[in-house]
Design an enzyme around this catalytic site. Structure first.
Site, PDB file in Angstrom:
ATOM      1  N   LEU A  49      -5.441   7.308  14.120  1.00 60.83           N
ATOM      2  CA  LEU A  49      -5.309   5.893  13.745  1.00 60.83           C
ATOM      3  C   LEU A  49      -6.660   5.186  13.619  1.00 60.83           C
ATOM      4  CD1 LEU A  49      -2.293   4.815  15.988  1.00 60.83           C
ATOM      5  CD2 LEU A  49      -2.261   5.848  13.710  1.00 60.83           C
ATOM      6  N   GLU A  94      -8.317   1.078  12.007  1.00 65.35           N
ATOM      7  CA  GLU A  94      -8.023  -0.350  11.882  1.00 65.35           C
ATOM      8  C   GLU A  94      -6.967  -0.629  10.799  1.00 65.35           C
ATOM      9  OE1 GLU A  94      -8.052  -3.887  13.082  1.00 65.35           O
ATOM     10  OE2 GLU A  94      -8.898  -2.368  14.401  1.00 65.35           O
ATOM     11  N   GLY A  95      -6.898   0.201   9.771  1.00 67.16           N
ATOM     12  CA  GLY A  95      -5.865   0.030   8.735  1.00 67.16           C
ATOM     13  C   GLY A  95      -4.472   0.171   9.344  1.00 67.16           C
ATOM     14  N   HIS A  96      -4.275   1.240  10.115  1.00 68.51           N
ATOM     15  CA  HIS A  96      -2.991   1.427  10.800  1.00 68.51           C
ATOM     16  C   HIS A  96      -2.740   0.267  11.773  1.00 68.51           C
ATOM     17  CE1 HIS A  96      -4.257   5.791  10.092  1.00 68.51           C
ATOM     18  NE2 HIS A  96      -3.122   5.696   9.415  1.00 68.51           N
ATOM     19  N   GLY A 143       0.710   0.436   3.871  1.00 68.07           N
ATOM     20  CA  GLY A 143      -0.527  -0.104   3.321  1.00 68.07           C
ATOM     21  C   GLY A 143      -0.584   0.050   1.813  1.00 68.07           C
ATOM     22  N   ASP A 168      -2.278   3.187  -0.126  1.00 63.37           N
ATOM     23  CA  ASP A 168      -1.478   4.206  -0.819  1.00 63.37           C
ATOM     24  C   ASP A 168      -0.513   3.467  -1.736  1.00 63.37           C
ATOM     25  OD1 ASP A 168      -2.180   6.854   0.804  1.00 63.37           O
ATOM     26  OD2 ASP A 168      -2.071   5.198   2.211  1.00 63.37           O
ATOM     27  N   GLN A 228       2.487   5.309  -3.213  1.00 65.43           N
ATOM     28  CA  GLN A 228       3.435   5.632  -2.134  1.00 65.43           C
ATOM     29  C   GLN A 228       4.320   4.429  -1.825  1.00 65.43           C
ATOM     30  OE1 GLN A 228       2.494   7.919   1.603  1.00 65.43           O
ATOM     31  NE2 GLN A 228       2.238   5.859   2.413  1.00 65.43           N
ATOM     32  N   MET A 280     -10.728   2.288   4.710  1.00 67.37           N
ATOM     33  CA  MET A 280     -10.526   3.114   5.908  1.00 67.37           C
ATOM     34  C   MET A 280      -9.496   4.192   5.608  1.00 67.37           C
ATOM     35  SD  MET A 280     -10.740   0.745   9.197  1.00 67.37           S
ATOM     36  CE  MET A 280     -12.172  -0.293   9.449  1.00 67.37           C
ATOM     37  N   SER A 315      -8.075   8.163   7.492  1.00 67.92           N
ATOM     38  CA  SER A 315      -8.262   9.232   8.482  1.00 67.92           C
ATOM     39  C   SER A 315      -9.145  10.318   7.896  1.00 67.92           C
ATOM     40  CB  SER A 315      -6.913   9.823   8.880  1.00 67.92           C
ATOM     41  OG  SER A 315      -6.028   8.796   9.289  1.00 67.92           O
TER      42      SER A 315
HETATM   43  P1  AMP Z   1      -1.445   7.695   6.854  1.00 71.00           P
HETATM   44  O1  AMP Z   1      -1.555   7.900   8.332  1.00 71.00           O
HETATM   45  O2  AMP Z   1      -2.722   7.905   6.126  1.00 71.00           O
HETATM   46  O3  AMP Z   1      -0.266   8.400   6.254  1.00 71.00           O
HETATM   47  O4  AMP Z   1      -1.156   6.144   6.666  1.00 71.00           O
HETATM   48  C1  AMP Z   1      -0.091   5.509   7.330  1.00 71.00           C
HETATM   49  C2  AMP Z   1       0.068   4.115   6.785  1.00 71.00           C
HETATM   50  O5  AMP Z   1      -1.141   3.389   6.987  1.00 71.00           O
HETATM   51  C3  AMP Z   1       0.344   4.078   5.288  1.00 71.00           C
HETATM   52  O6  AMP Z   1       1.289   3.046   5.009  1.00 71.00           O
HETATM   53  C4  AMP Z   1      -1.003   3.767   4.703  1.00 71.00           C
HETATM   54  O7  AMP Z   1      -0.950   3.122   3.451  1.00 71.00           O
HETATM   55  C5  AMP Z   1      -1.561   2.839   5.766  1.00 71.00           C
HETATM   56  N1  AMP Z   1      -3.027   2.804   5.661  1.00 71.00           N
HETATM   57  C6  AMP Z   1      -3.880   3.860   5.663  1.00 71.00           C
HETATM   58  N2  AMP Z   1      -5.145   3.439   5.490  1.00 71.00           N
HETATM   59  C7  AMP Z   1      -5.092   2.091   5.363  1.00 71.00           C
HETATM   60  C8  AMP Z   1      -6.067   1.071   5.149  1.00 71.00           C
HETATM   61  N3  AMP Z   1      -7.359   1.346   5.021  1.00 71.00           N
HETATM   62  N4  AMP Z   1      -5.644  -0.211   5.069  1.00 71.00           N
HETATM   63  C9  AMP Z   1      -4.326  -0.519   5.190  1.00 71.00           C
HETATM   64  N5  AMP Z   1      -3.362   0.399   5.398  1.00 71.00           N
HETATM   65  C10 AMP Z   1      -3.737   1.682   5.480  1.00 71.00           C
END
Ligand code: AMP
Length: 283
Positions: free
Chosen positions: A33, A35-37, A147, A150, A153, A184, A186
């Site tokens: 995780l 800051e986006g998450h 977010g 994506d 998605q 941001m 992962s």
């Molecule tokens: P992930 O763990 O990459 O599958 O992302 C999980 C959720 O976090 C998804 O809805 C992504 O779009 C969102 N997310 C990932 N990175 C960011 C970011 N930089 N800003 C906002 N949301 C994000």
């Protein structure tokens, strides 16, 4: 904060709030995780009574030569972040329980899954739609937060919930960026310091196109040429795609307007990064 691994246990926990009218907000993630998450979790915390986070690196959304086996992981840190964001339940299922032998059902969202990342990663959005449908059935959320990082998605999930009448409100949240503008992710953890510098070309390309658009340029051919040129100046970058599409339907366009999406996927070394902007919205 409860940490739950079993599907039936998670389903049992979701029933009580449903029965006494408490709202469940849900944030599905693949962990590691940042800051986006956290921004999604904080918003979920504000909007509901029970906040559920899932951490699951979903094998069926990865292609054969992708990074499933090396996807970054730090459960301890993830749990600290979750706790700080006010998460009530962290759901961490196993792949064996999510996809037991005999599993054979998939969700396909057709047209909107095909371009952009769907073209580069065949089957990816089938994997995403299928796991999100399963997670919605397990967690039974009133709302789920995703977010716009994506972008496609989010569009696929909005389409799926509408088409299948899933009783979940889908909330899209803005992209959270590092101080220098890099989105941001992962996957940024894969980048060497030199590659991290190279990764700036994605945001620079978005900014260049936005600047031209703000100055009145509406020709997608021109905007495209300029955005591509920015990325191509970076020696370590290989363009997977740079595309301008209708922000709602993801269809191709010749002329840009405020709702036009500029989406790009660029490989920096071994790491594939994505970013996007809607030309008429704030970056
Ligand atoms: P992930 O763990 O990459 O599958 O992302 C999980 C959720 O976090 C998804 O809805 C992504 O779009 C969102 N997310 C990932 N990175 C960011 C970011 N930089 N800003 C906002 N949301 C994000």
């Amino acid at each position: 904060m409860k940490i739950i691994n079993s599907i039936v246990h998670m389903q049992a926990l979701a029933i009580a709030p449903e029965r006494d009218g408490r709202k469940i907000a849900f944030v599905p993630t693949m962990g590691f995780l940042h800051e986006g998450h956290a921004s999604l979790l904080r918003e979920g915390r504000k909007r509901a009574d029970v906040l559920v986070l899932s951490i699951f690196v979903n094998p069926i959304q990865f292609g054969k030569n992708e990074d499933l086996d090396r996807y970054p992981k730090d459960m301890e840190r993830d749990c600290q972040i979750a706790e700080a964001c006010g998460v009530d339940i962290v759901f961490i299922p196993t792949a064996a329980e999510m996809y037991p032998s005999g599993f054979q059902t998939g969700v396909t969202v057709r047209e909107i899954s095909l371009p952009l990342c769907g073209a580069s990663r065949p089957g990816h959005f089938d994997g995403v739609a299928t796991v999100v449908a399963k997670l919605f059935n397990i967690v039974r959320p009133d709302l789920a937060l995703f977010g716009t990082k994506d972008y496609q998605q989010l569009a696929v999930i909005r389409r799926m919930t509408a088409d299948l009448n899933m009783p979940v409100e889908i909330v899209g949240m803005p992209i959270v960026r590092e101080a220098d503008g890099v989105a941001m992710s992962s996957r940024n953890a894969y980048l060497s310091p030199h590659e991290r510098q190279s990764a700036l070309c994605l945001i620079q390309a978005l900014r260049r196109a936005r600047e031209l658009f703000a100055g009145g340029e509406r020709s997608i051919a021109v905007l495209m040429k300029e955005a591509r040129a920015v990325v191509m100046q970076e020696a370590a970058a290989v363009i997977d795609y740079i595309e301008f599409r209708d922000g709602a339907t993801l269809q191709e366009l010749d002329v840009a307007d405020d709702s036009t999406l500029l989406a790009l996927a660029v490989k920096i070394g071994q790491t594939r990064l994505i970013d996007n902007t809607v030309l008429g919205e704030v970056l």
